[in-house]
Enzyme design. Structure first.
Site, mmCIF file in Angstrom:
data_model
loop_
_atom_site.group_PDB
_atom_site.id
_atom_site.type_symbol
_atom_site.label_atom_id
_atom_site.label_comp_id
_atom_site.label_asym_id
_atom_site.label_seq_id
_atom_site.Cartn_x
_atom_site.Cartn_y
_atom_site.Cartn_z
ATOM 1 N N ARG A 11 0.817 -1.220 0.000
ATOM 2 C CA ARG A 11 0.000 0.000 0.000
ATOM 3 C C ARG A 11 0.851 1.271 0.000
ATOM 4 O O ARG A 11 0.315 2.372 -0.126
ATOM 5 C CB ARG A 11 -0.930 -0.009 1.215
ATOM 6 C CG ARG A 11 -1.935 -1.163 1.135
ATOM 7 C CD ARG A 11 -2.888 -1.173 2.294
ATOM 8 N NE ARG A 11 -3.709 0.024 2.266
ATOM 9 C CZ ARG A 11 -4.365 0.499 3.297
ATOM 10 N NH1 ARG A 11 -4.311 -0.117 4.454
ATOM 11 N NH2 ARG A 11 -5.097 1.583 3.191
ATOM 12 N N CYS A 12 2.160 1.120 0.130
ATOM 13 C CA CYS A 12 3.071 2.271 0.193
ATOM 14 C C CYS A 12 3.690 2.516 -1.184
ATOM 15 O O CYS A 12 4.306 1.623 -1.767
ATOM 16 C CB CYS A 12 4.160 1.986 1.227
ATOM 17 S SG CYS A 12 5.511 3.186 1.214
ATOM 18 N N SER A 13 3.548 3.729 -1.691
ATOM 19 C CA SER A 13 4.073 4.041 -3.025
ATOM 20 C C SER A 13 5.595 3.909 -3.076
ATOM 21 O O SER A 13 6.135 3.416 -4.070
ATOM 22 C CB SER A 13 3.645 5.443 -3.456
ATOM 23 O OG SER A 13 4.207 6.429 -2.606
#
Length: 118
Positions: A11-13
């Site tokens: 979920r972390c870019s």
């Protein structure tokens, strides 16, 4: 190139960008979704040492709400800080890339290329 391990949060870019770099470089890798398979306190301590951290807080996400909820900003006991990361892995900075006995926090993600080519 030897296999590396990435502690990854899909979920972390920044984590996705670091993983894309590993894929672009065709790096053999083991993807650890650390939010699903919580690393042990001992694993976190080992990685902290590999990162060259002065202490647990150097690899913590201090702006997370759980950090404030647990009142960790005033905590001086390293064991408690490592324990908090093991219990609440959201506190672990990401992404972490491990190669042999060394590790980096790939922020910005481009640090991954430099690390892998060293």
């Amino acid at each position: 190139m030897a296999q590396v391990e990435i502690w990854h949060n899909p979920r972390c870019s920044k984590s996705r960008q670091a993983l894309a770099i590993l894929e672009e470089l065709e790096t053999p890798k083991s993807i650890i979704k650390y939010l699903e398979s919580h690393p042990s306190k001992e694993d976190i301590k080992k990685v902290c040492k590999m990162l060259g951290c002065q202490g647990a807080r150097d690899m913590m996400r201090t702006k997370e709400s759980i950090y404030k909820e647990l009142n960790l900003q005033d905590e001086t006991d390293e064991e408690r800080l490592f324990g908090a990361m093991a219990e609440h892995p959201k506190l672990i900075e990401r992404p972490i890339i491990i190669k042999g006995t060394q590790a980096i926090i790939a922020r910005p993600p481009e640090k991954a290329k430099e690390f892998l080519n060293s």
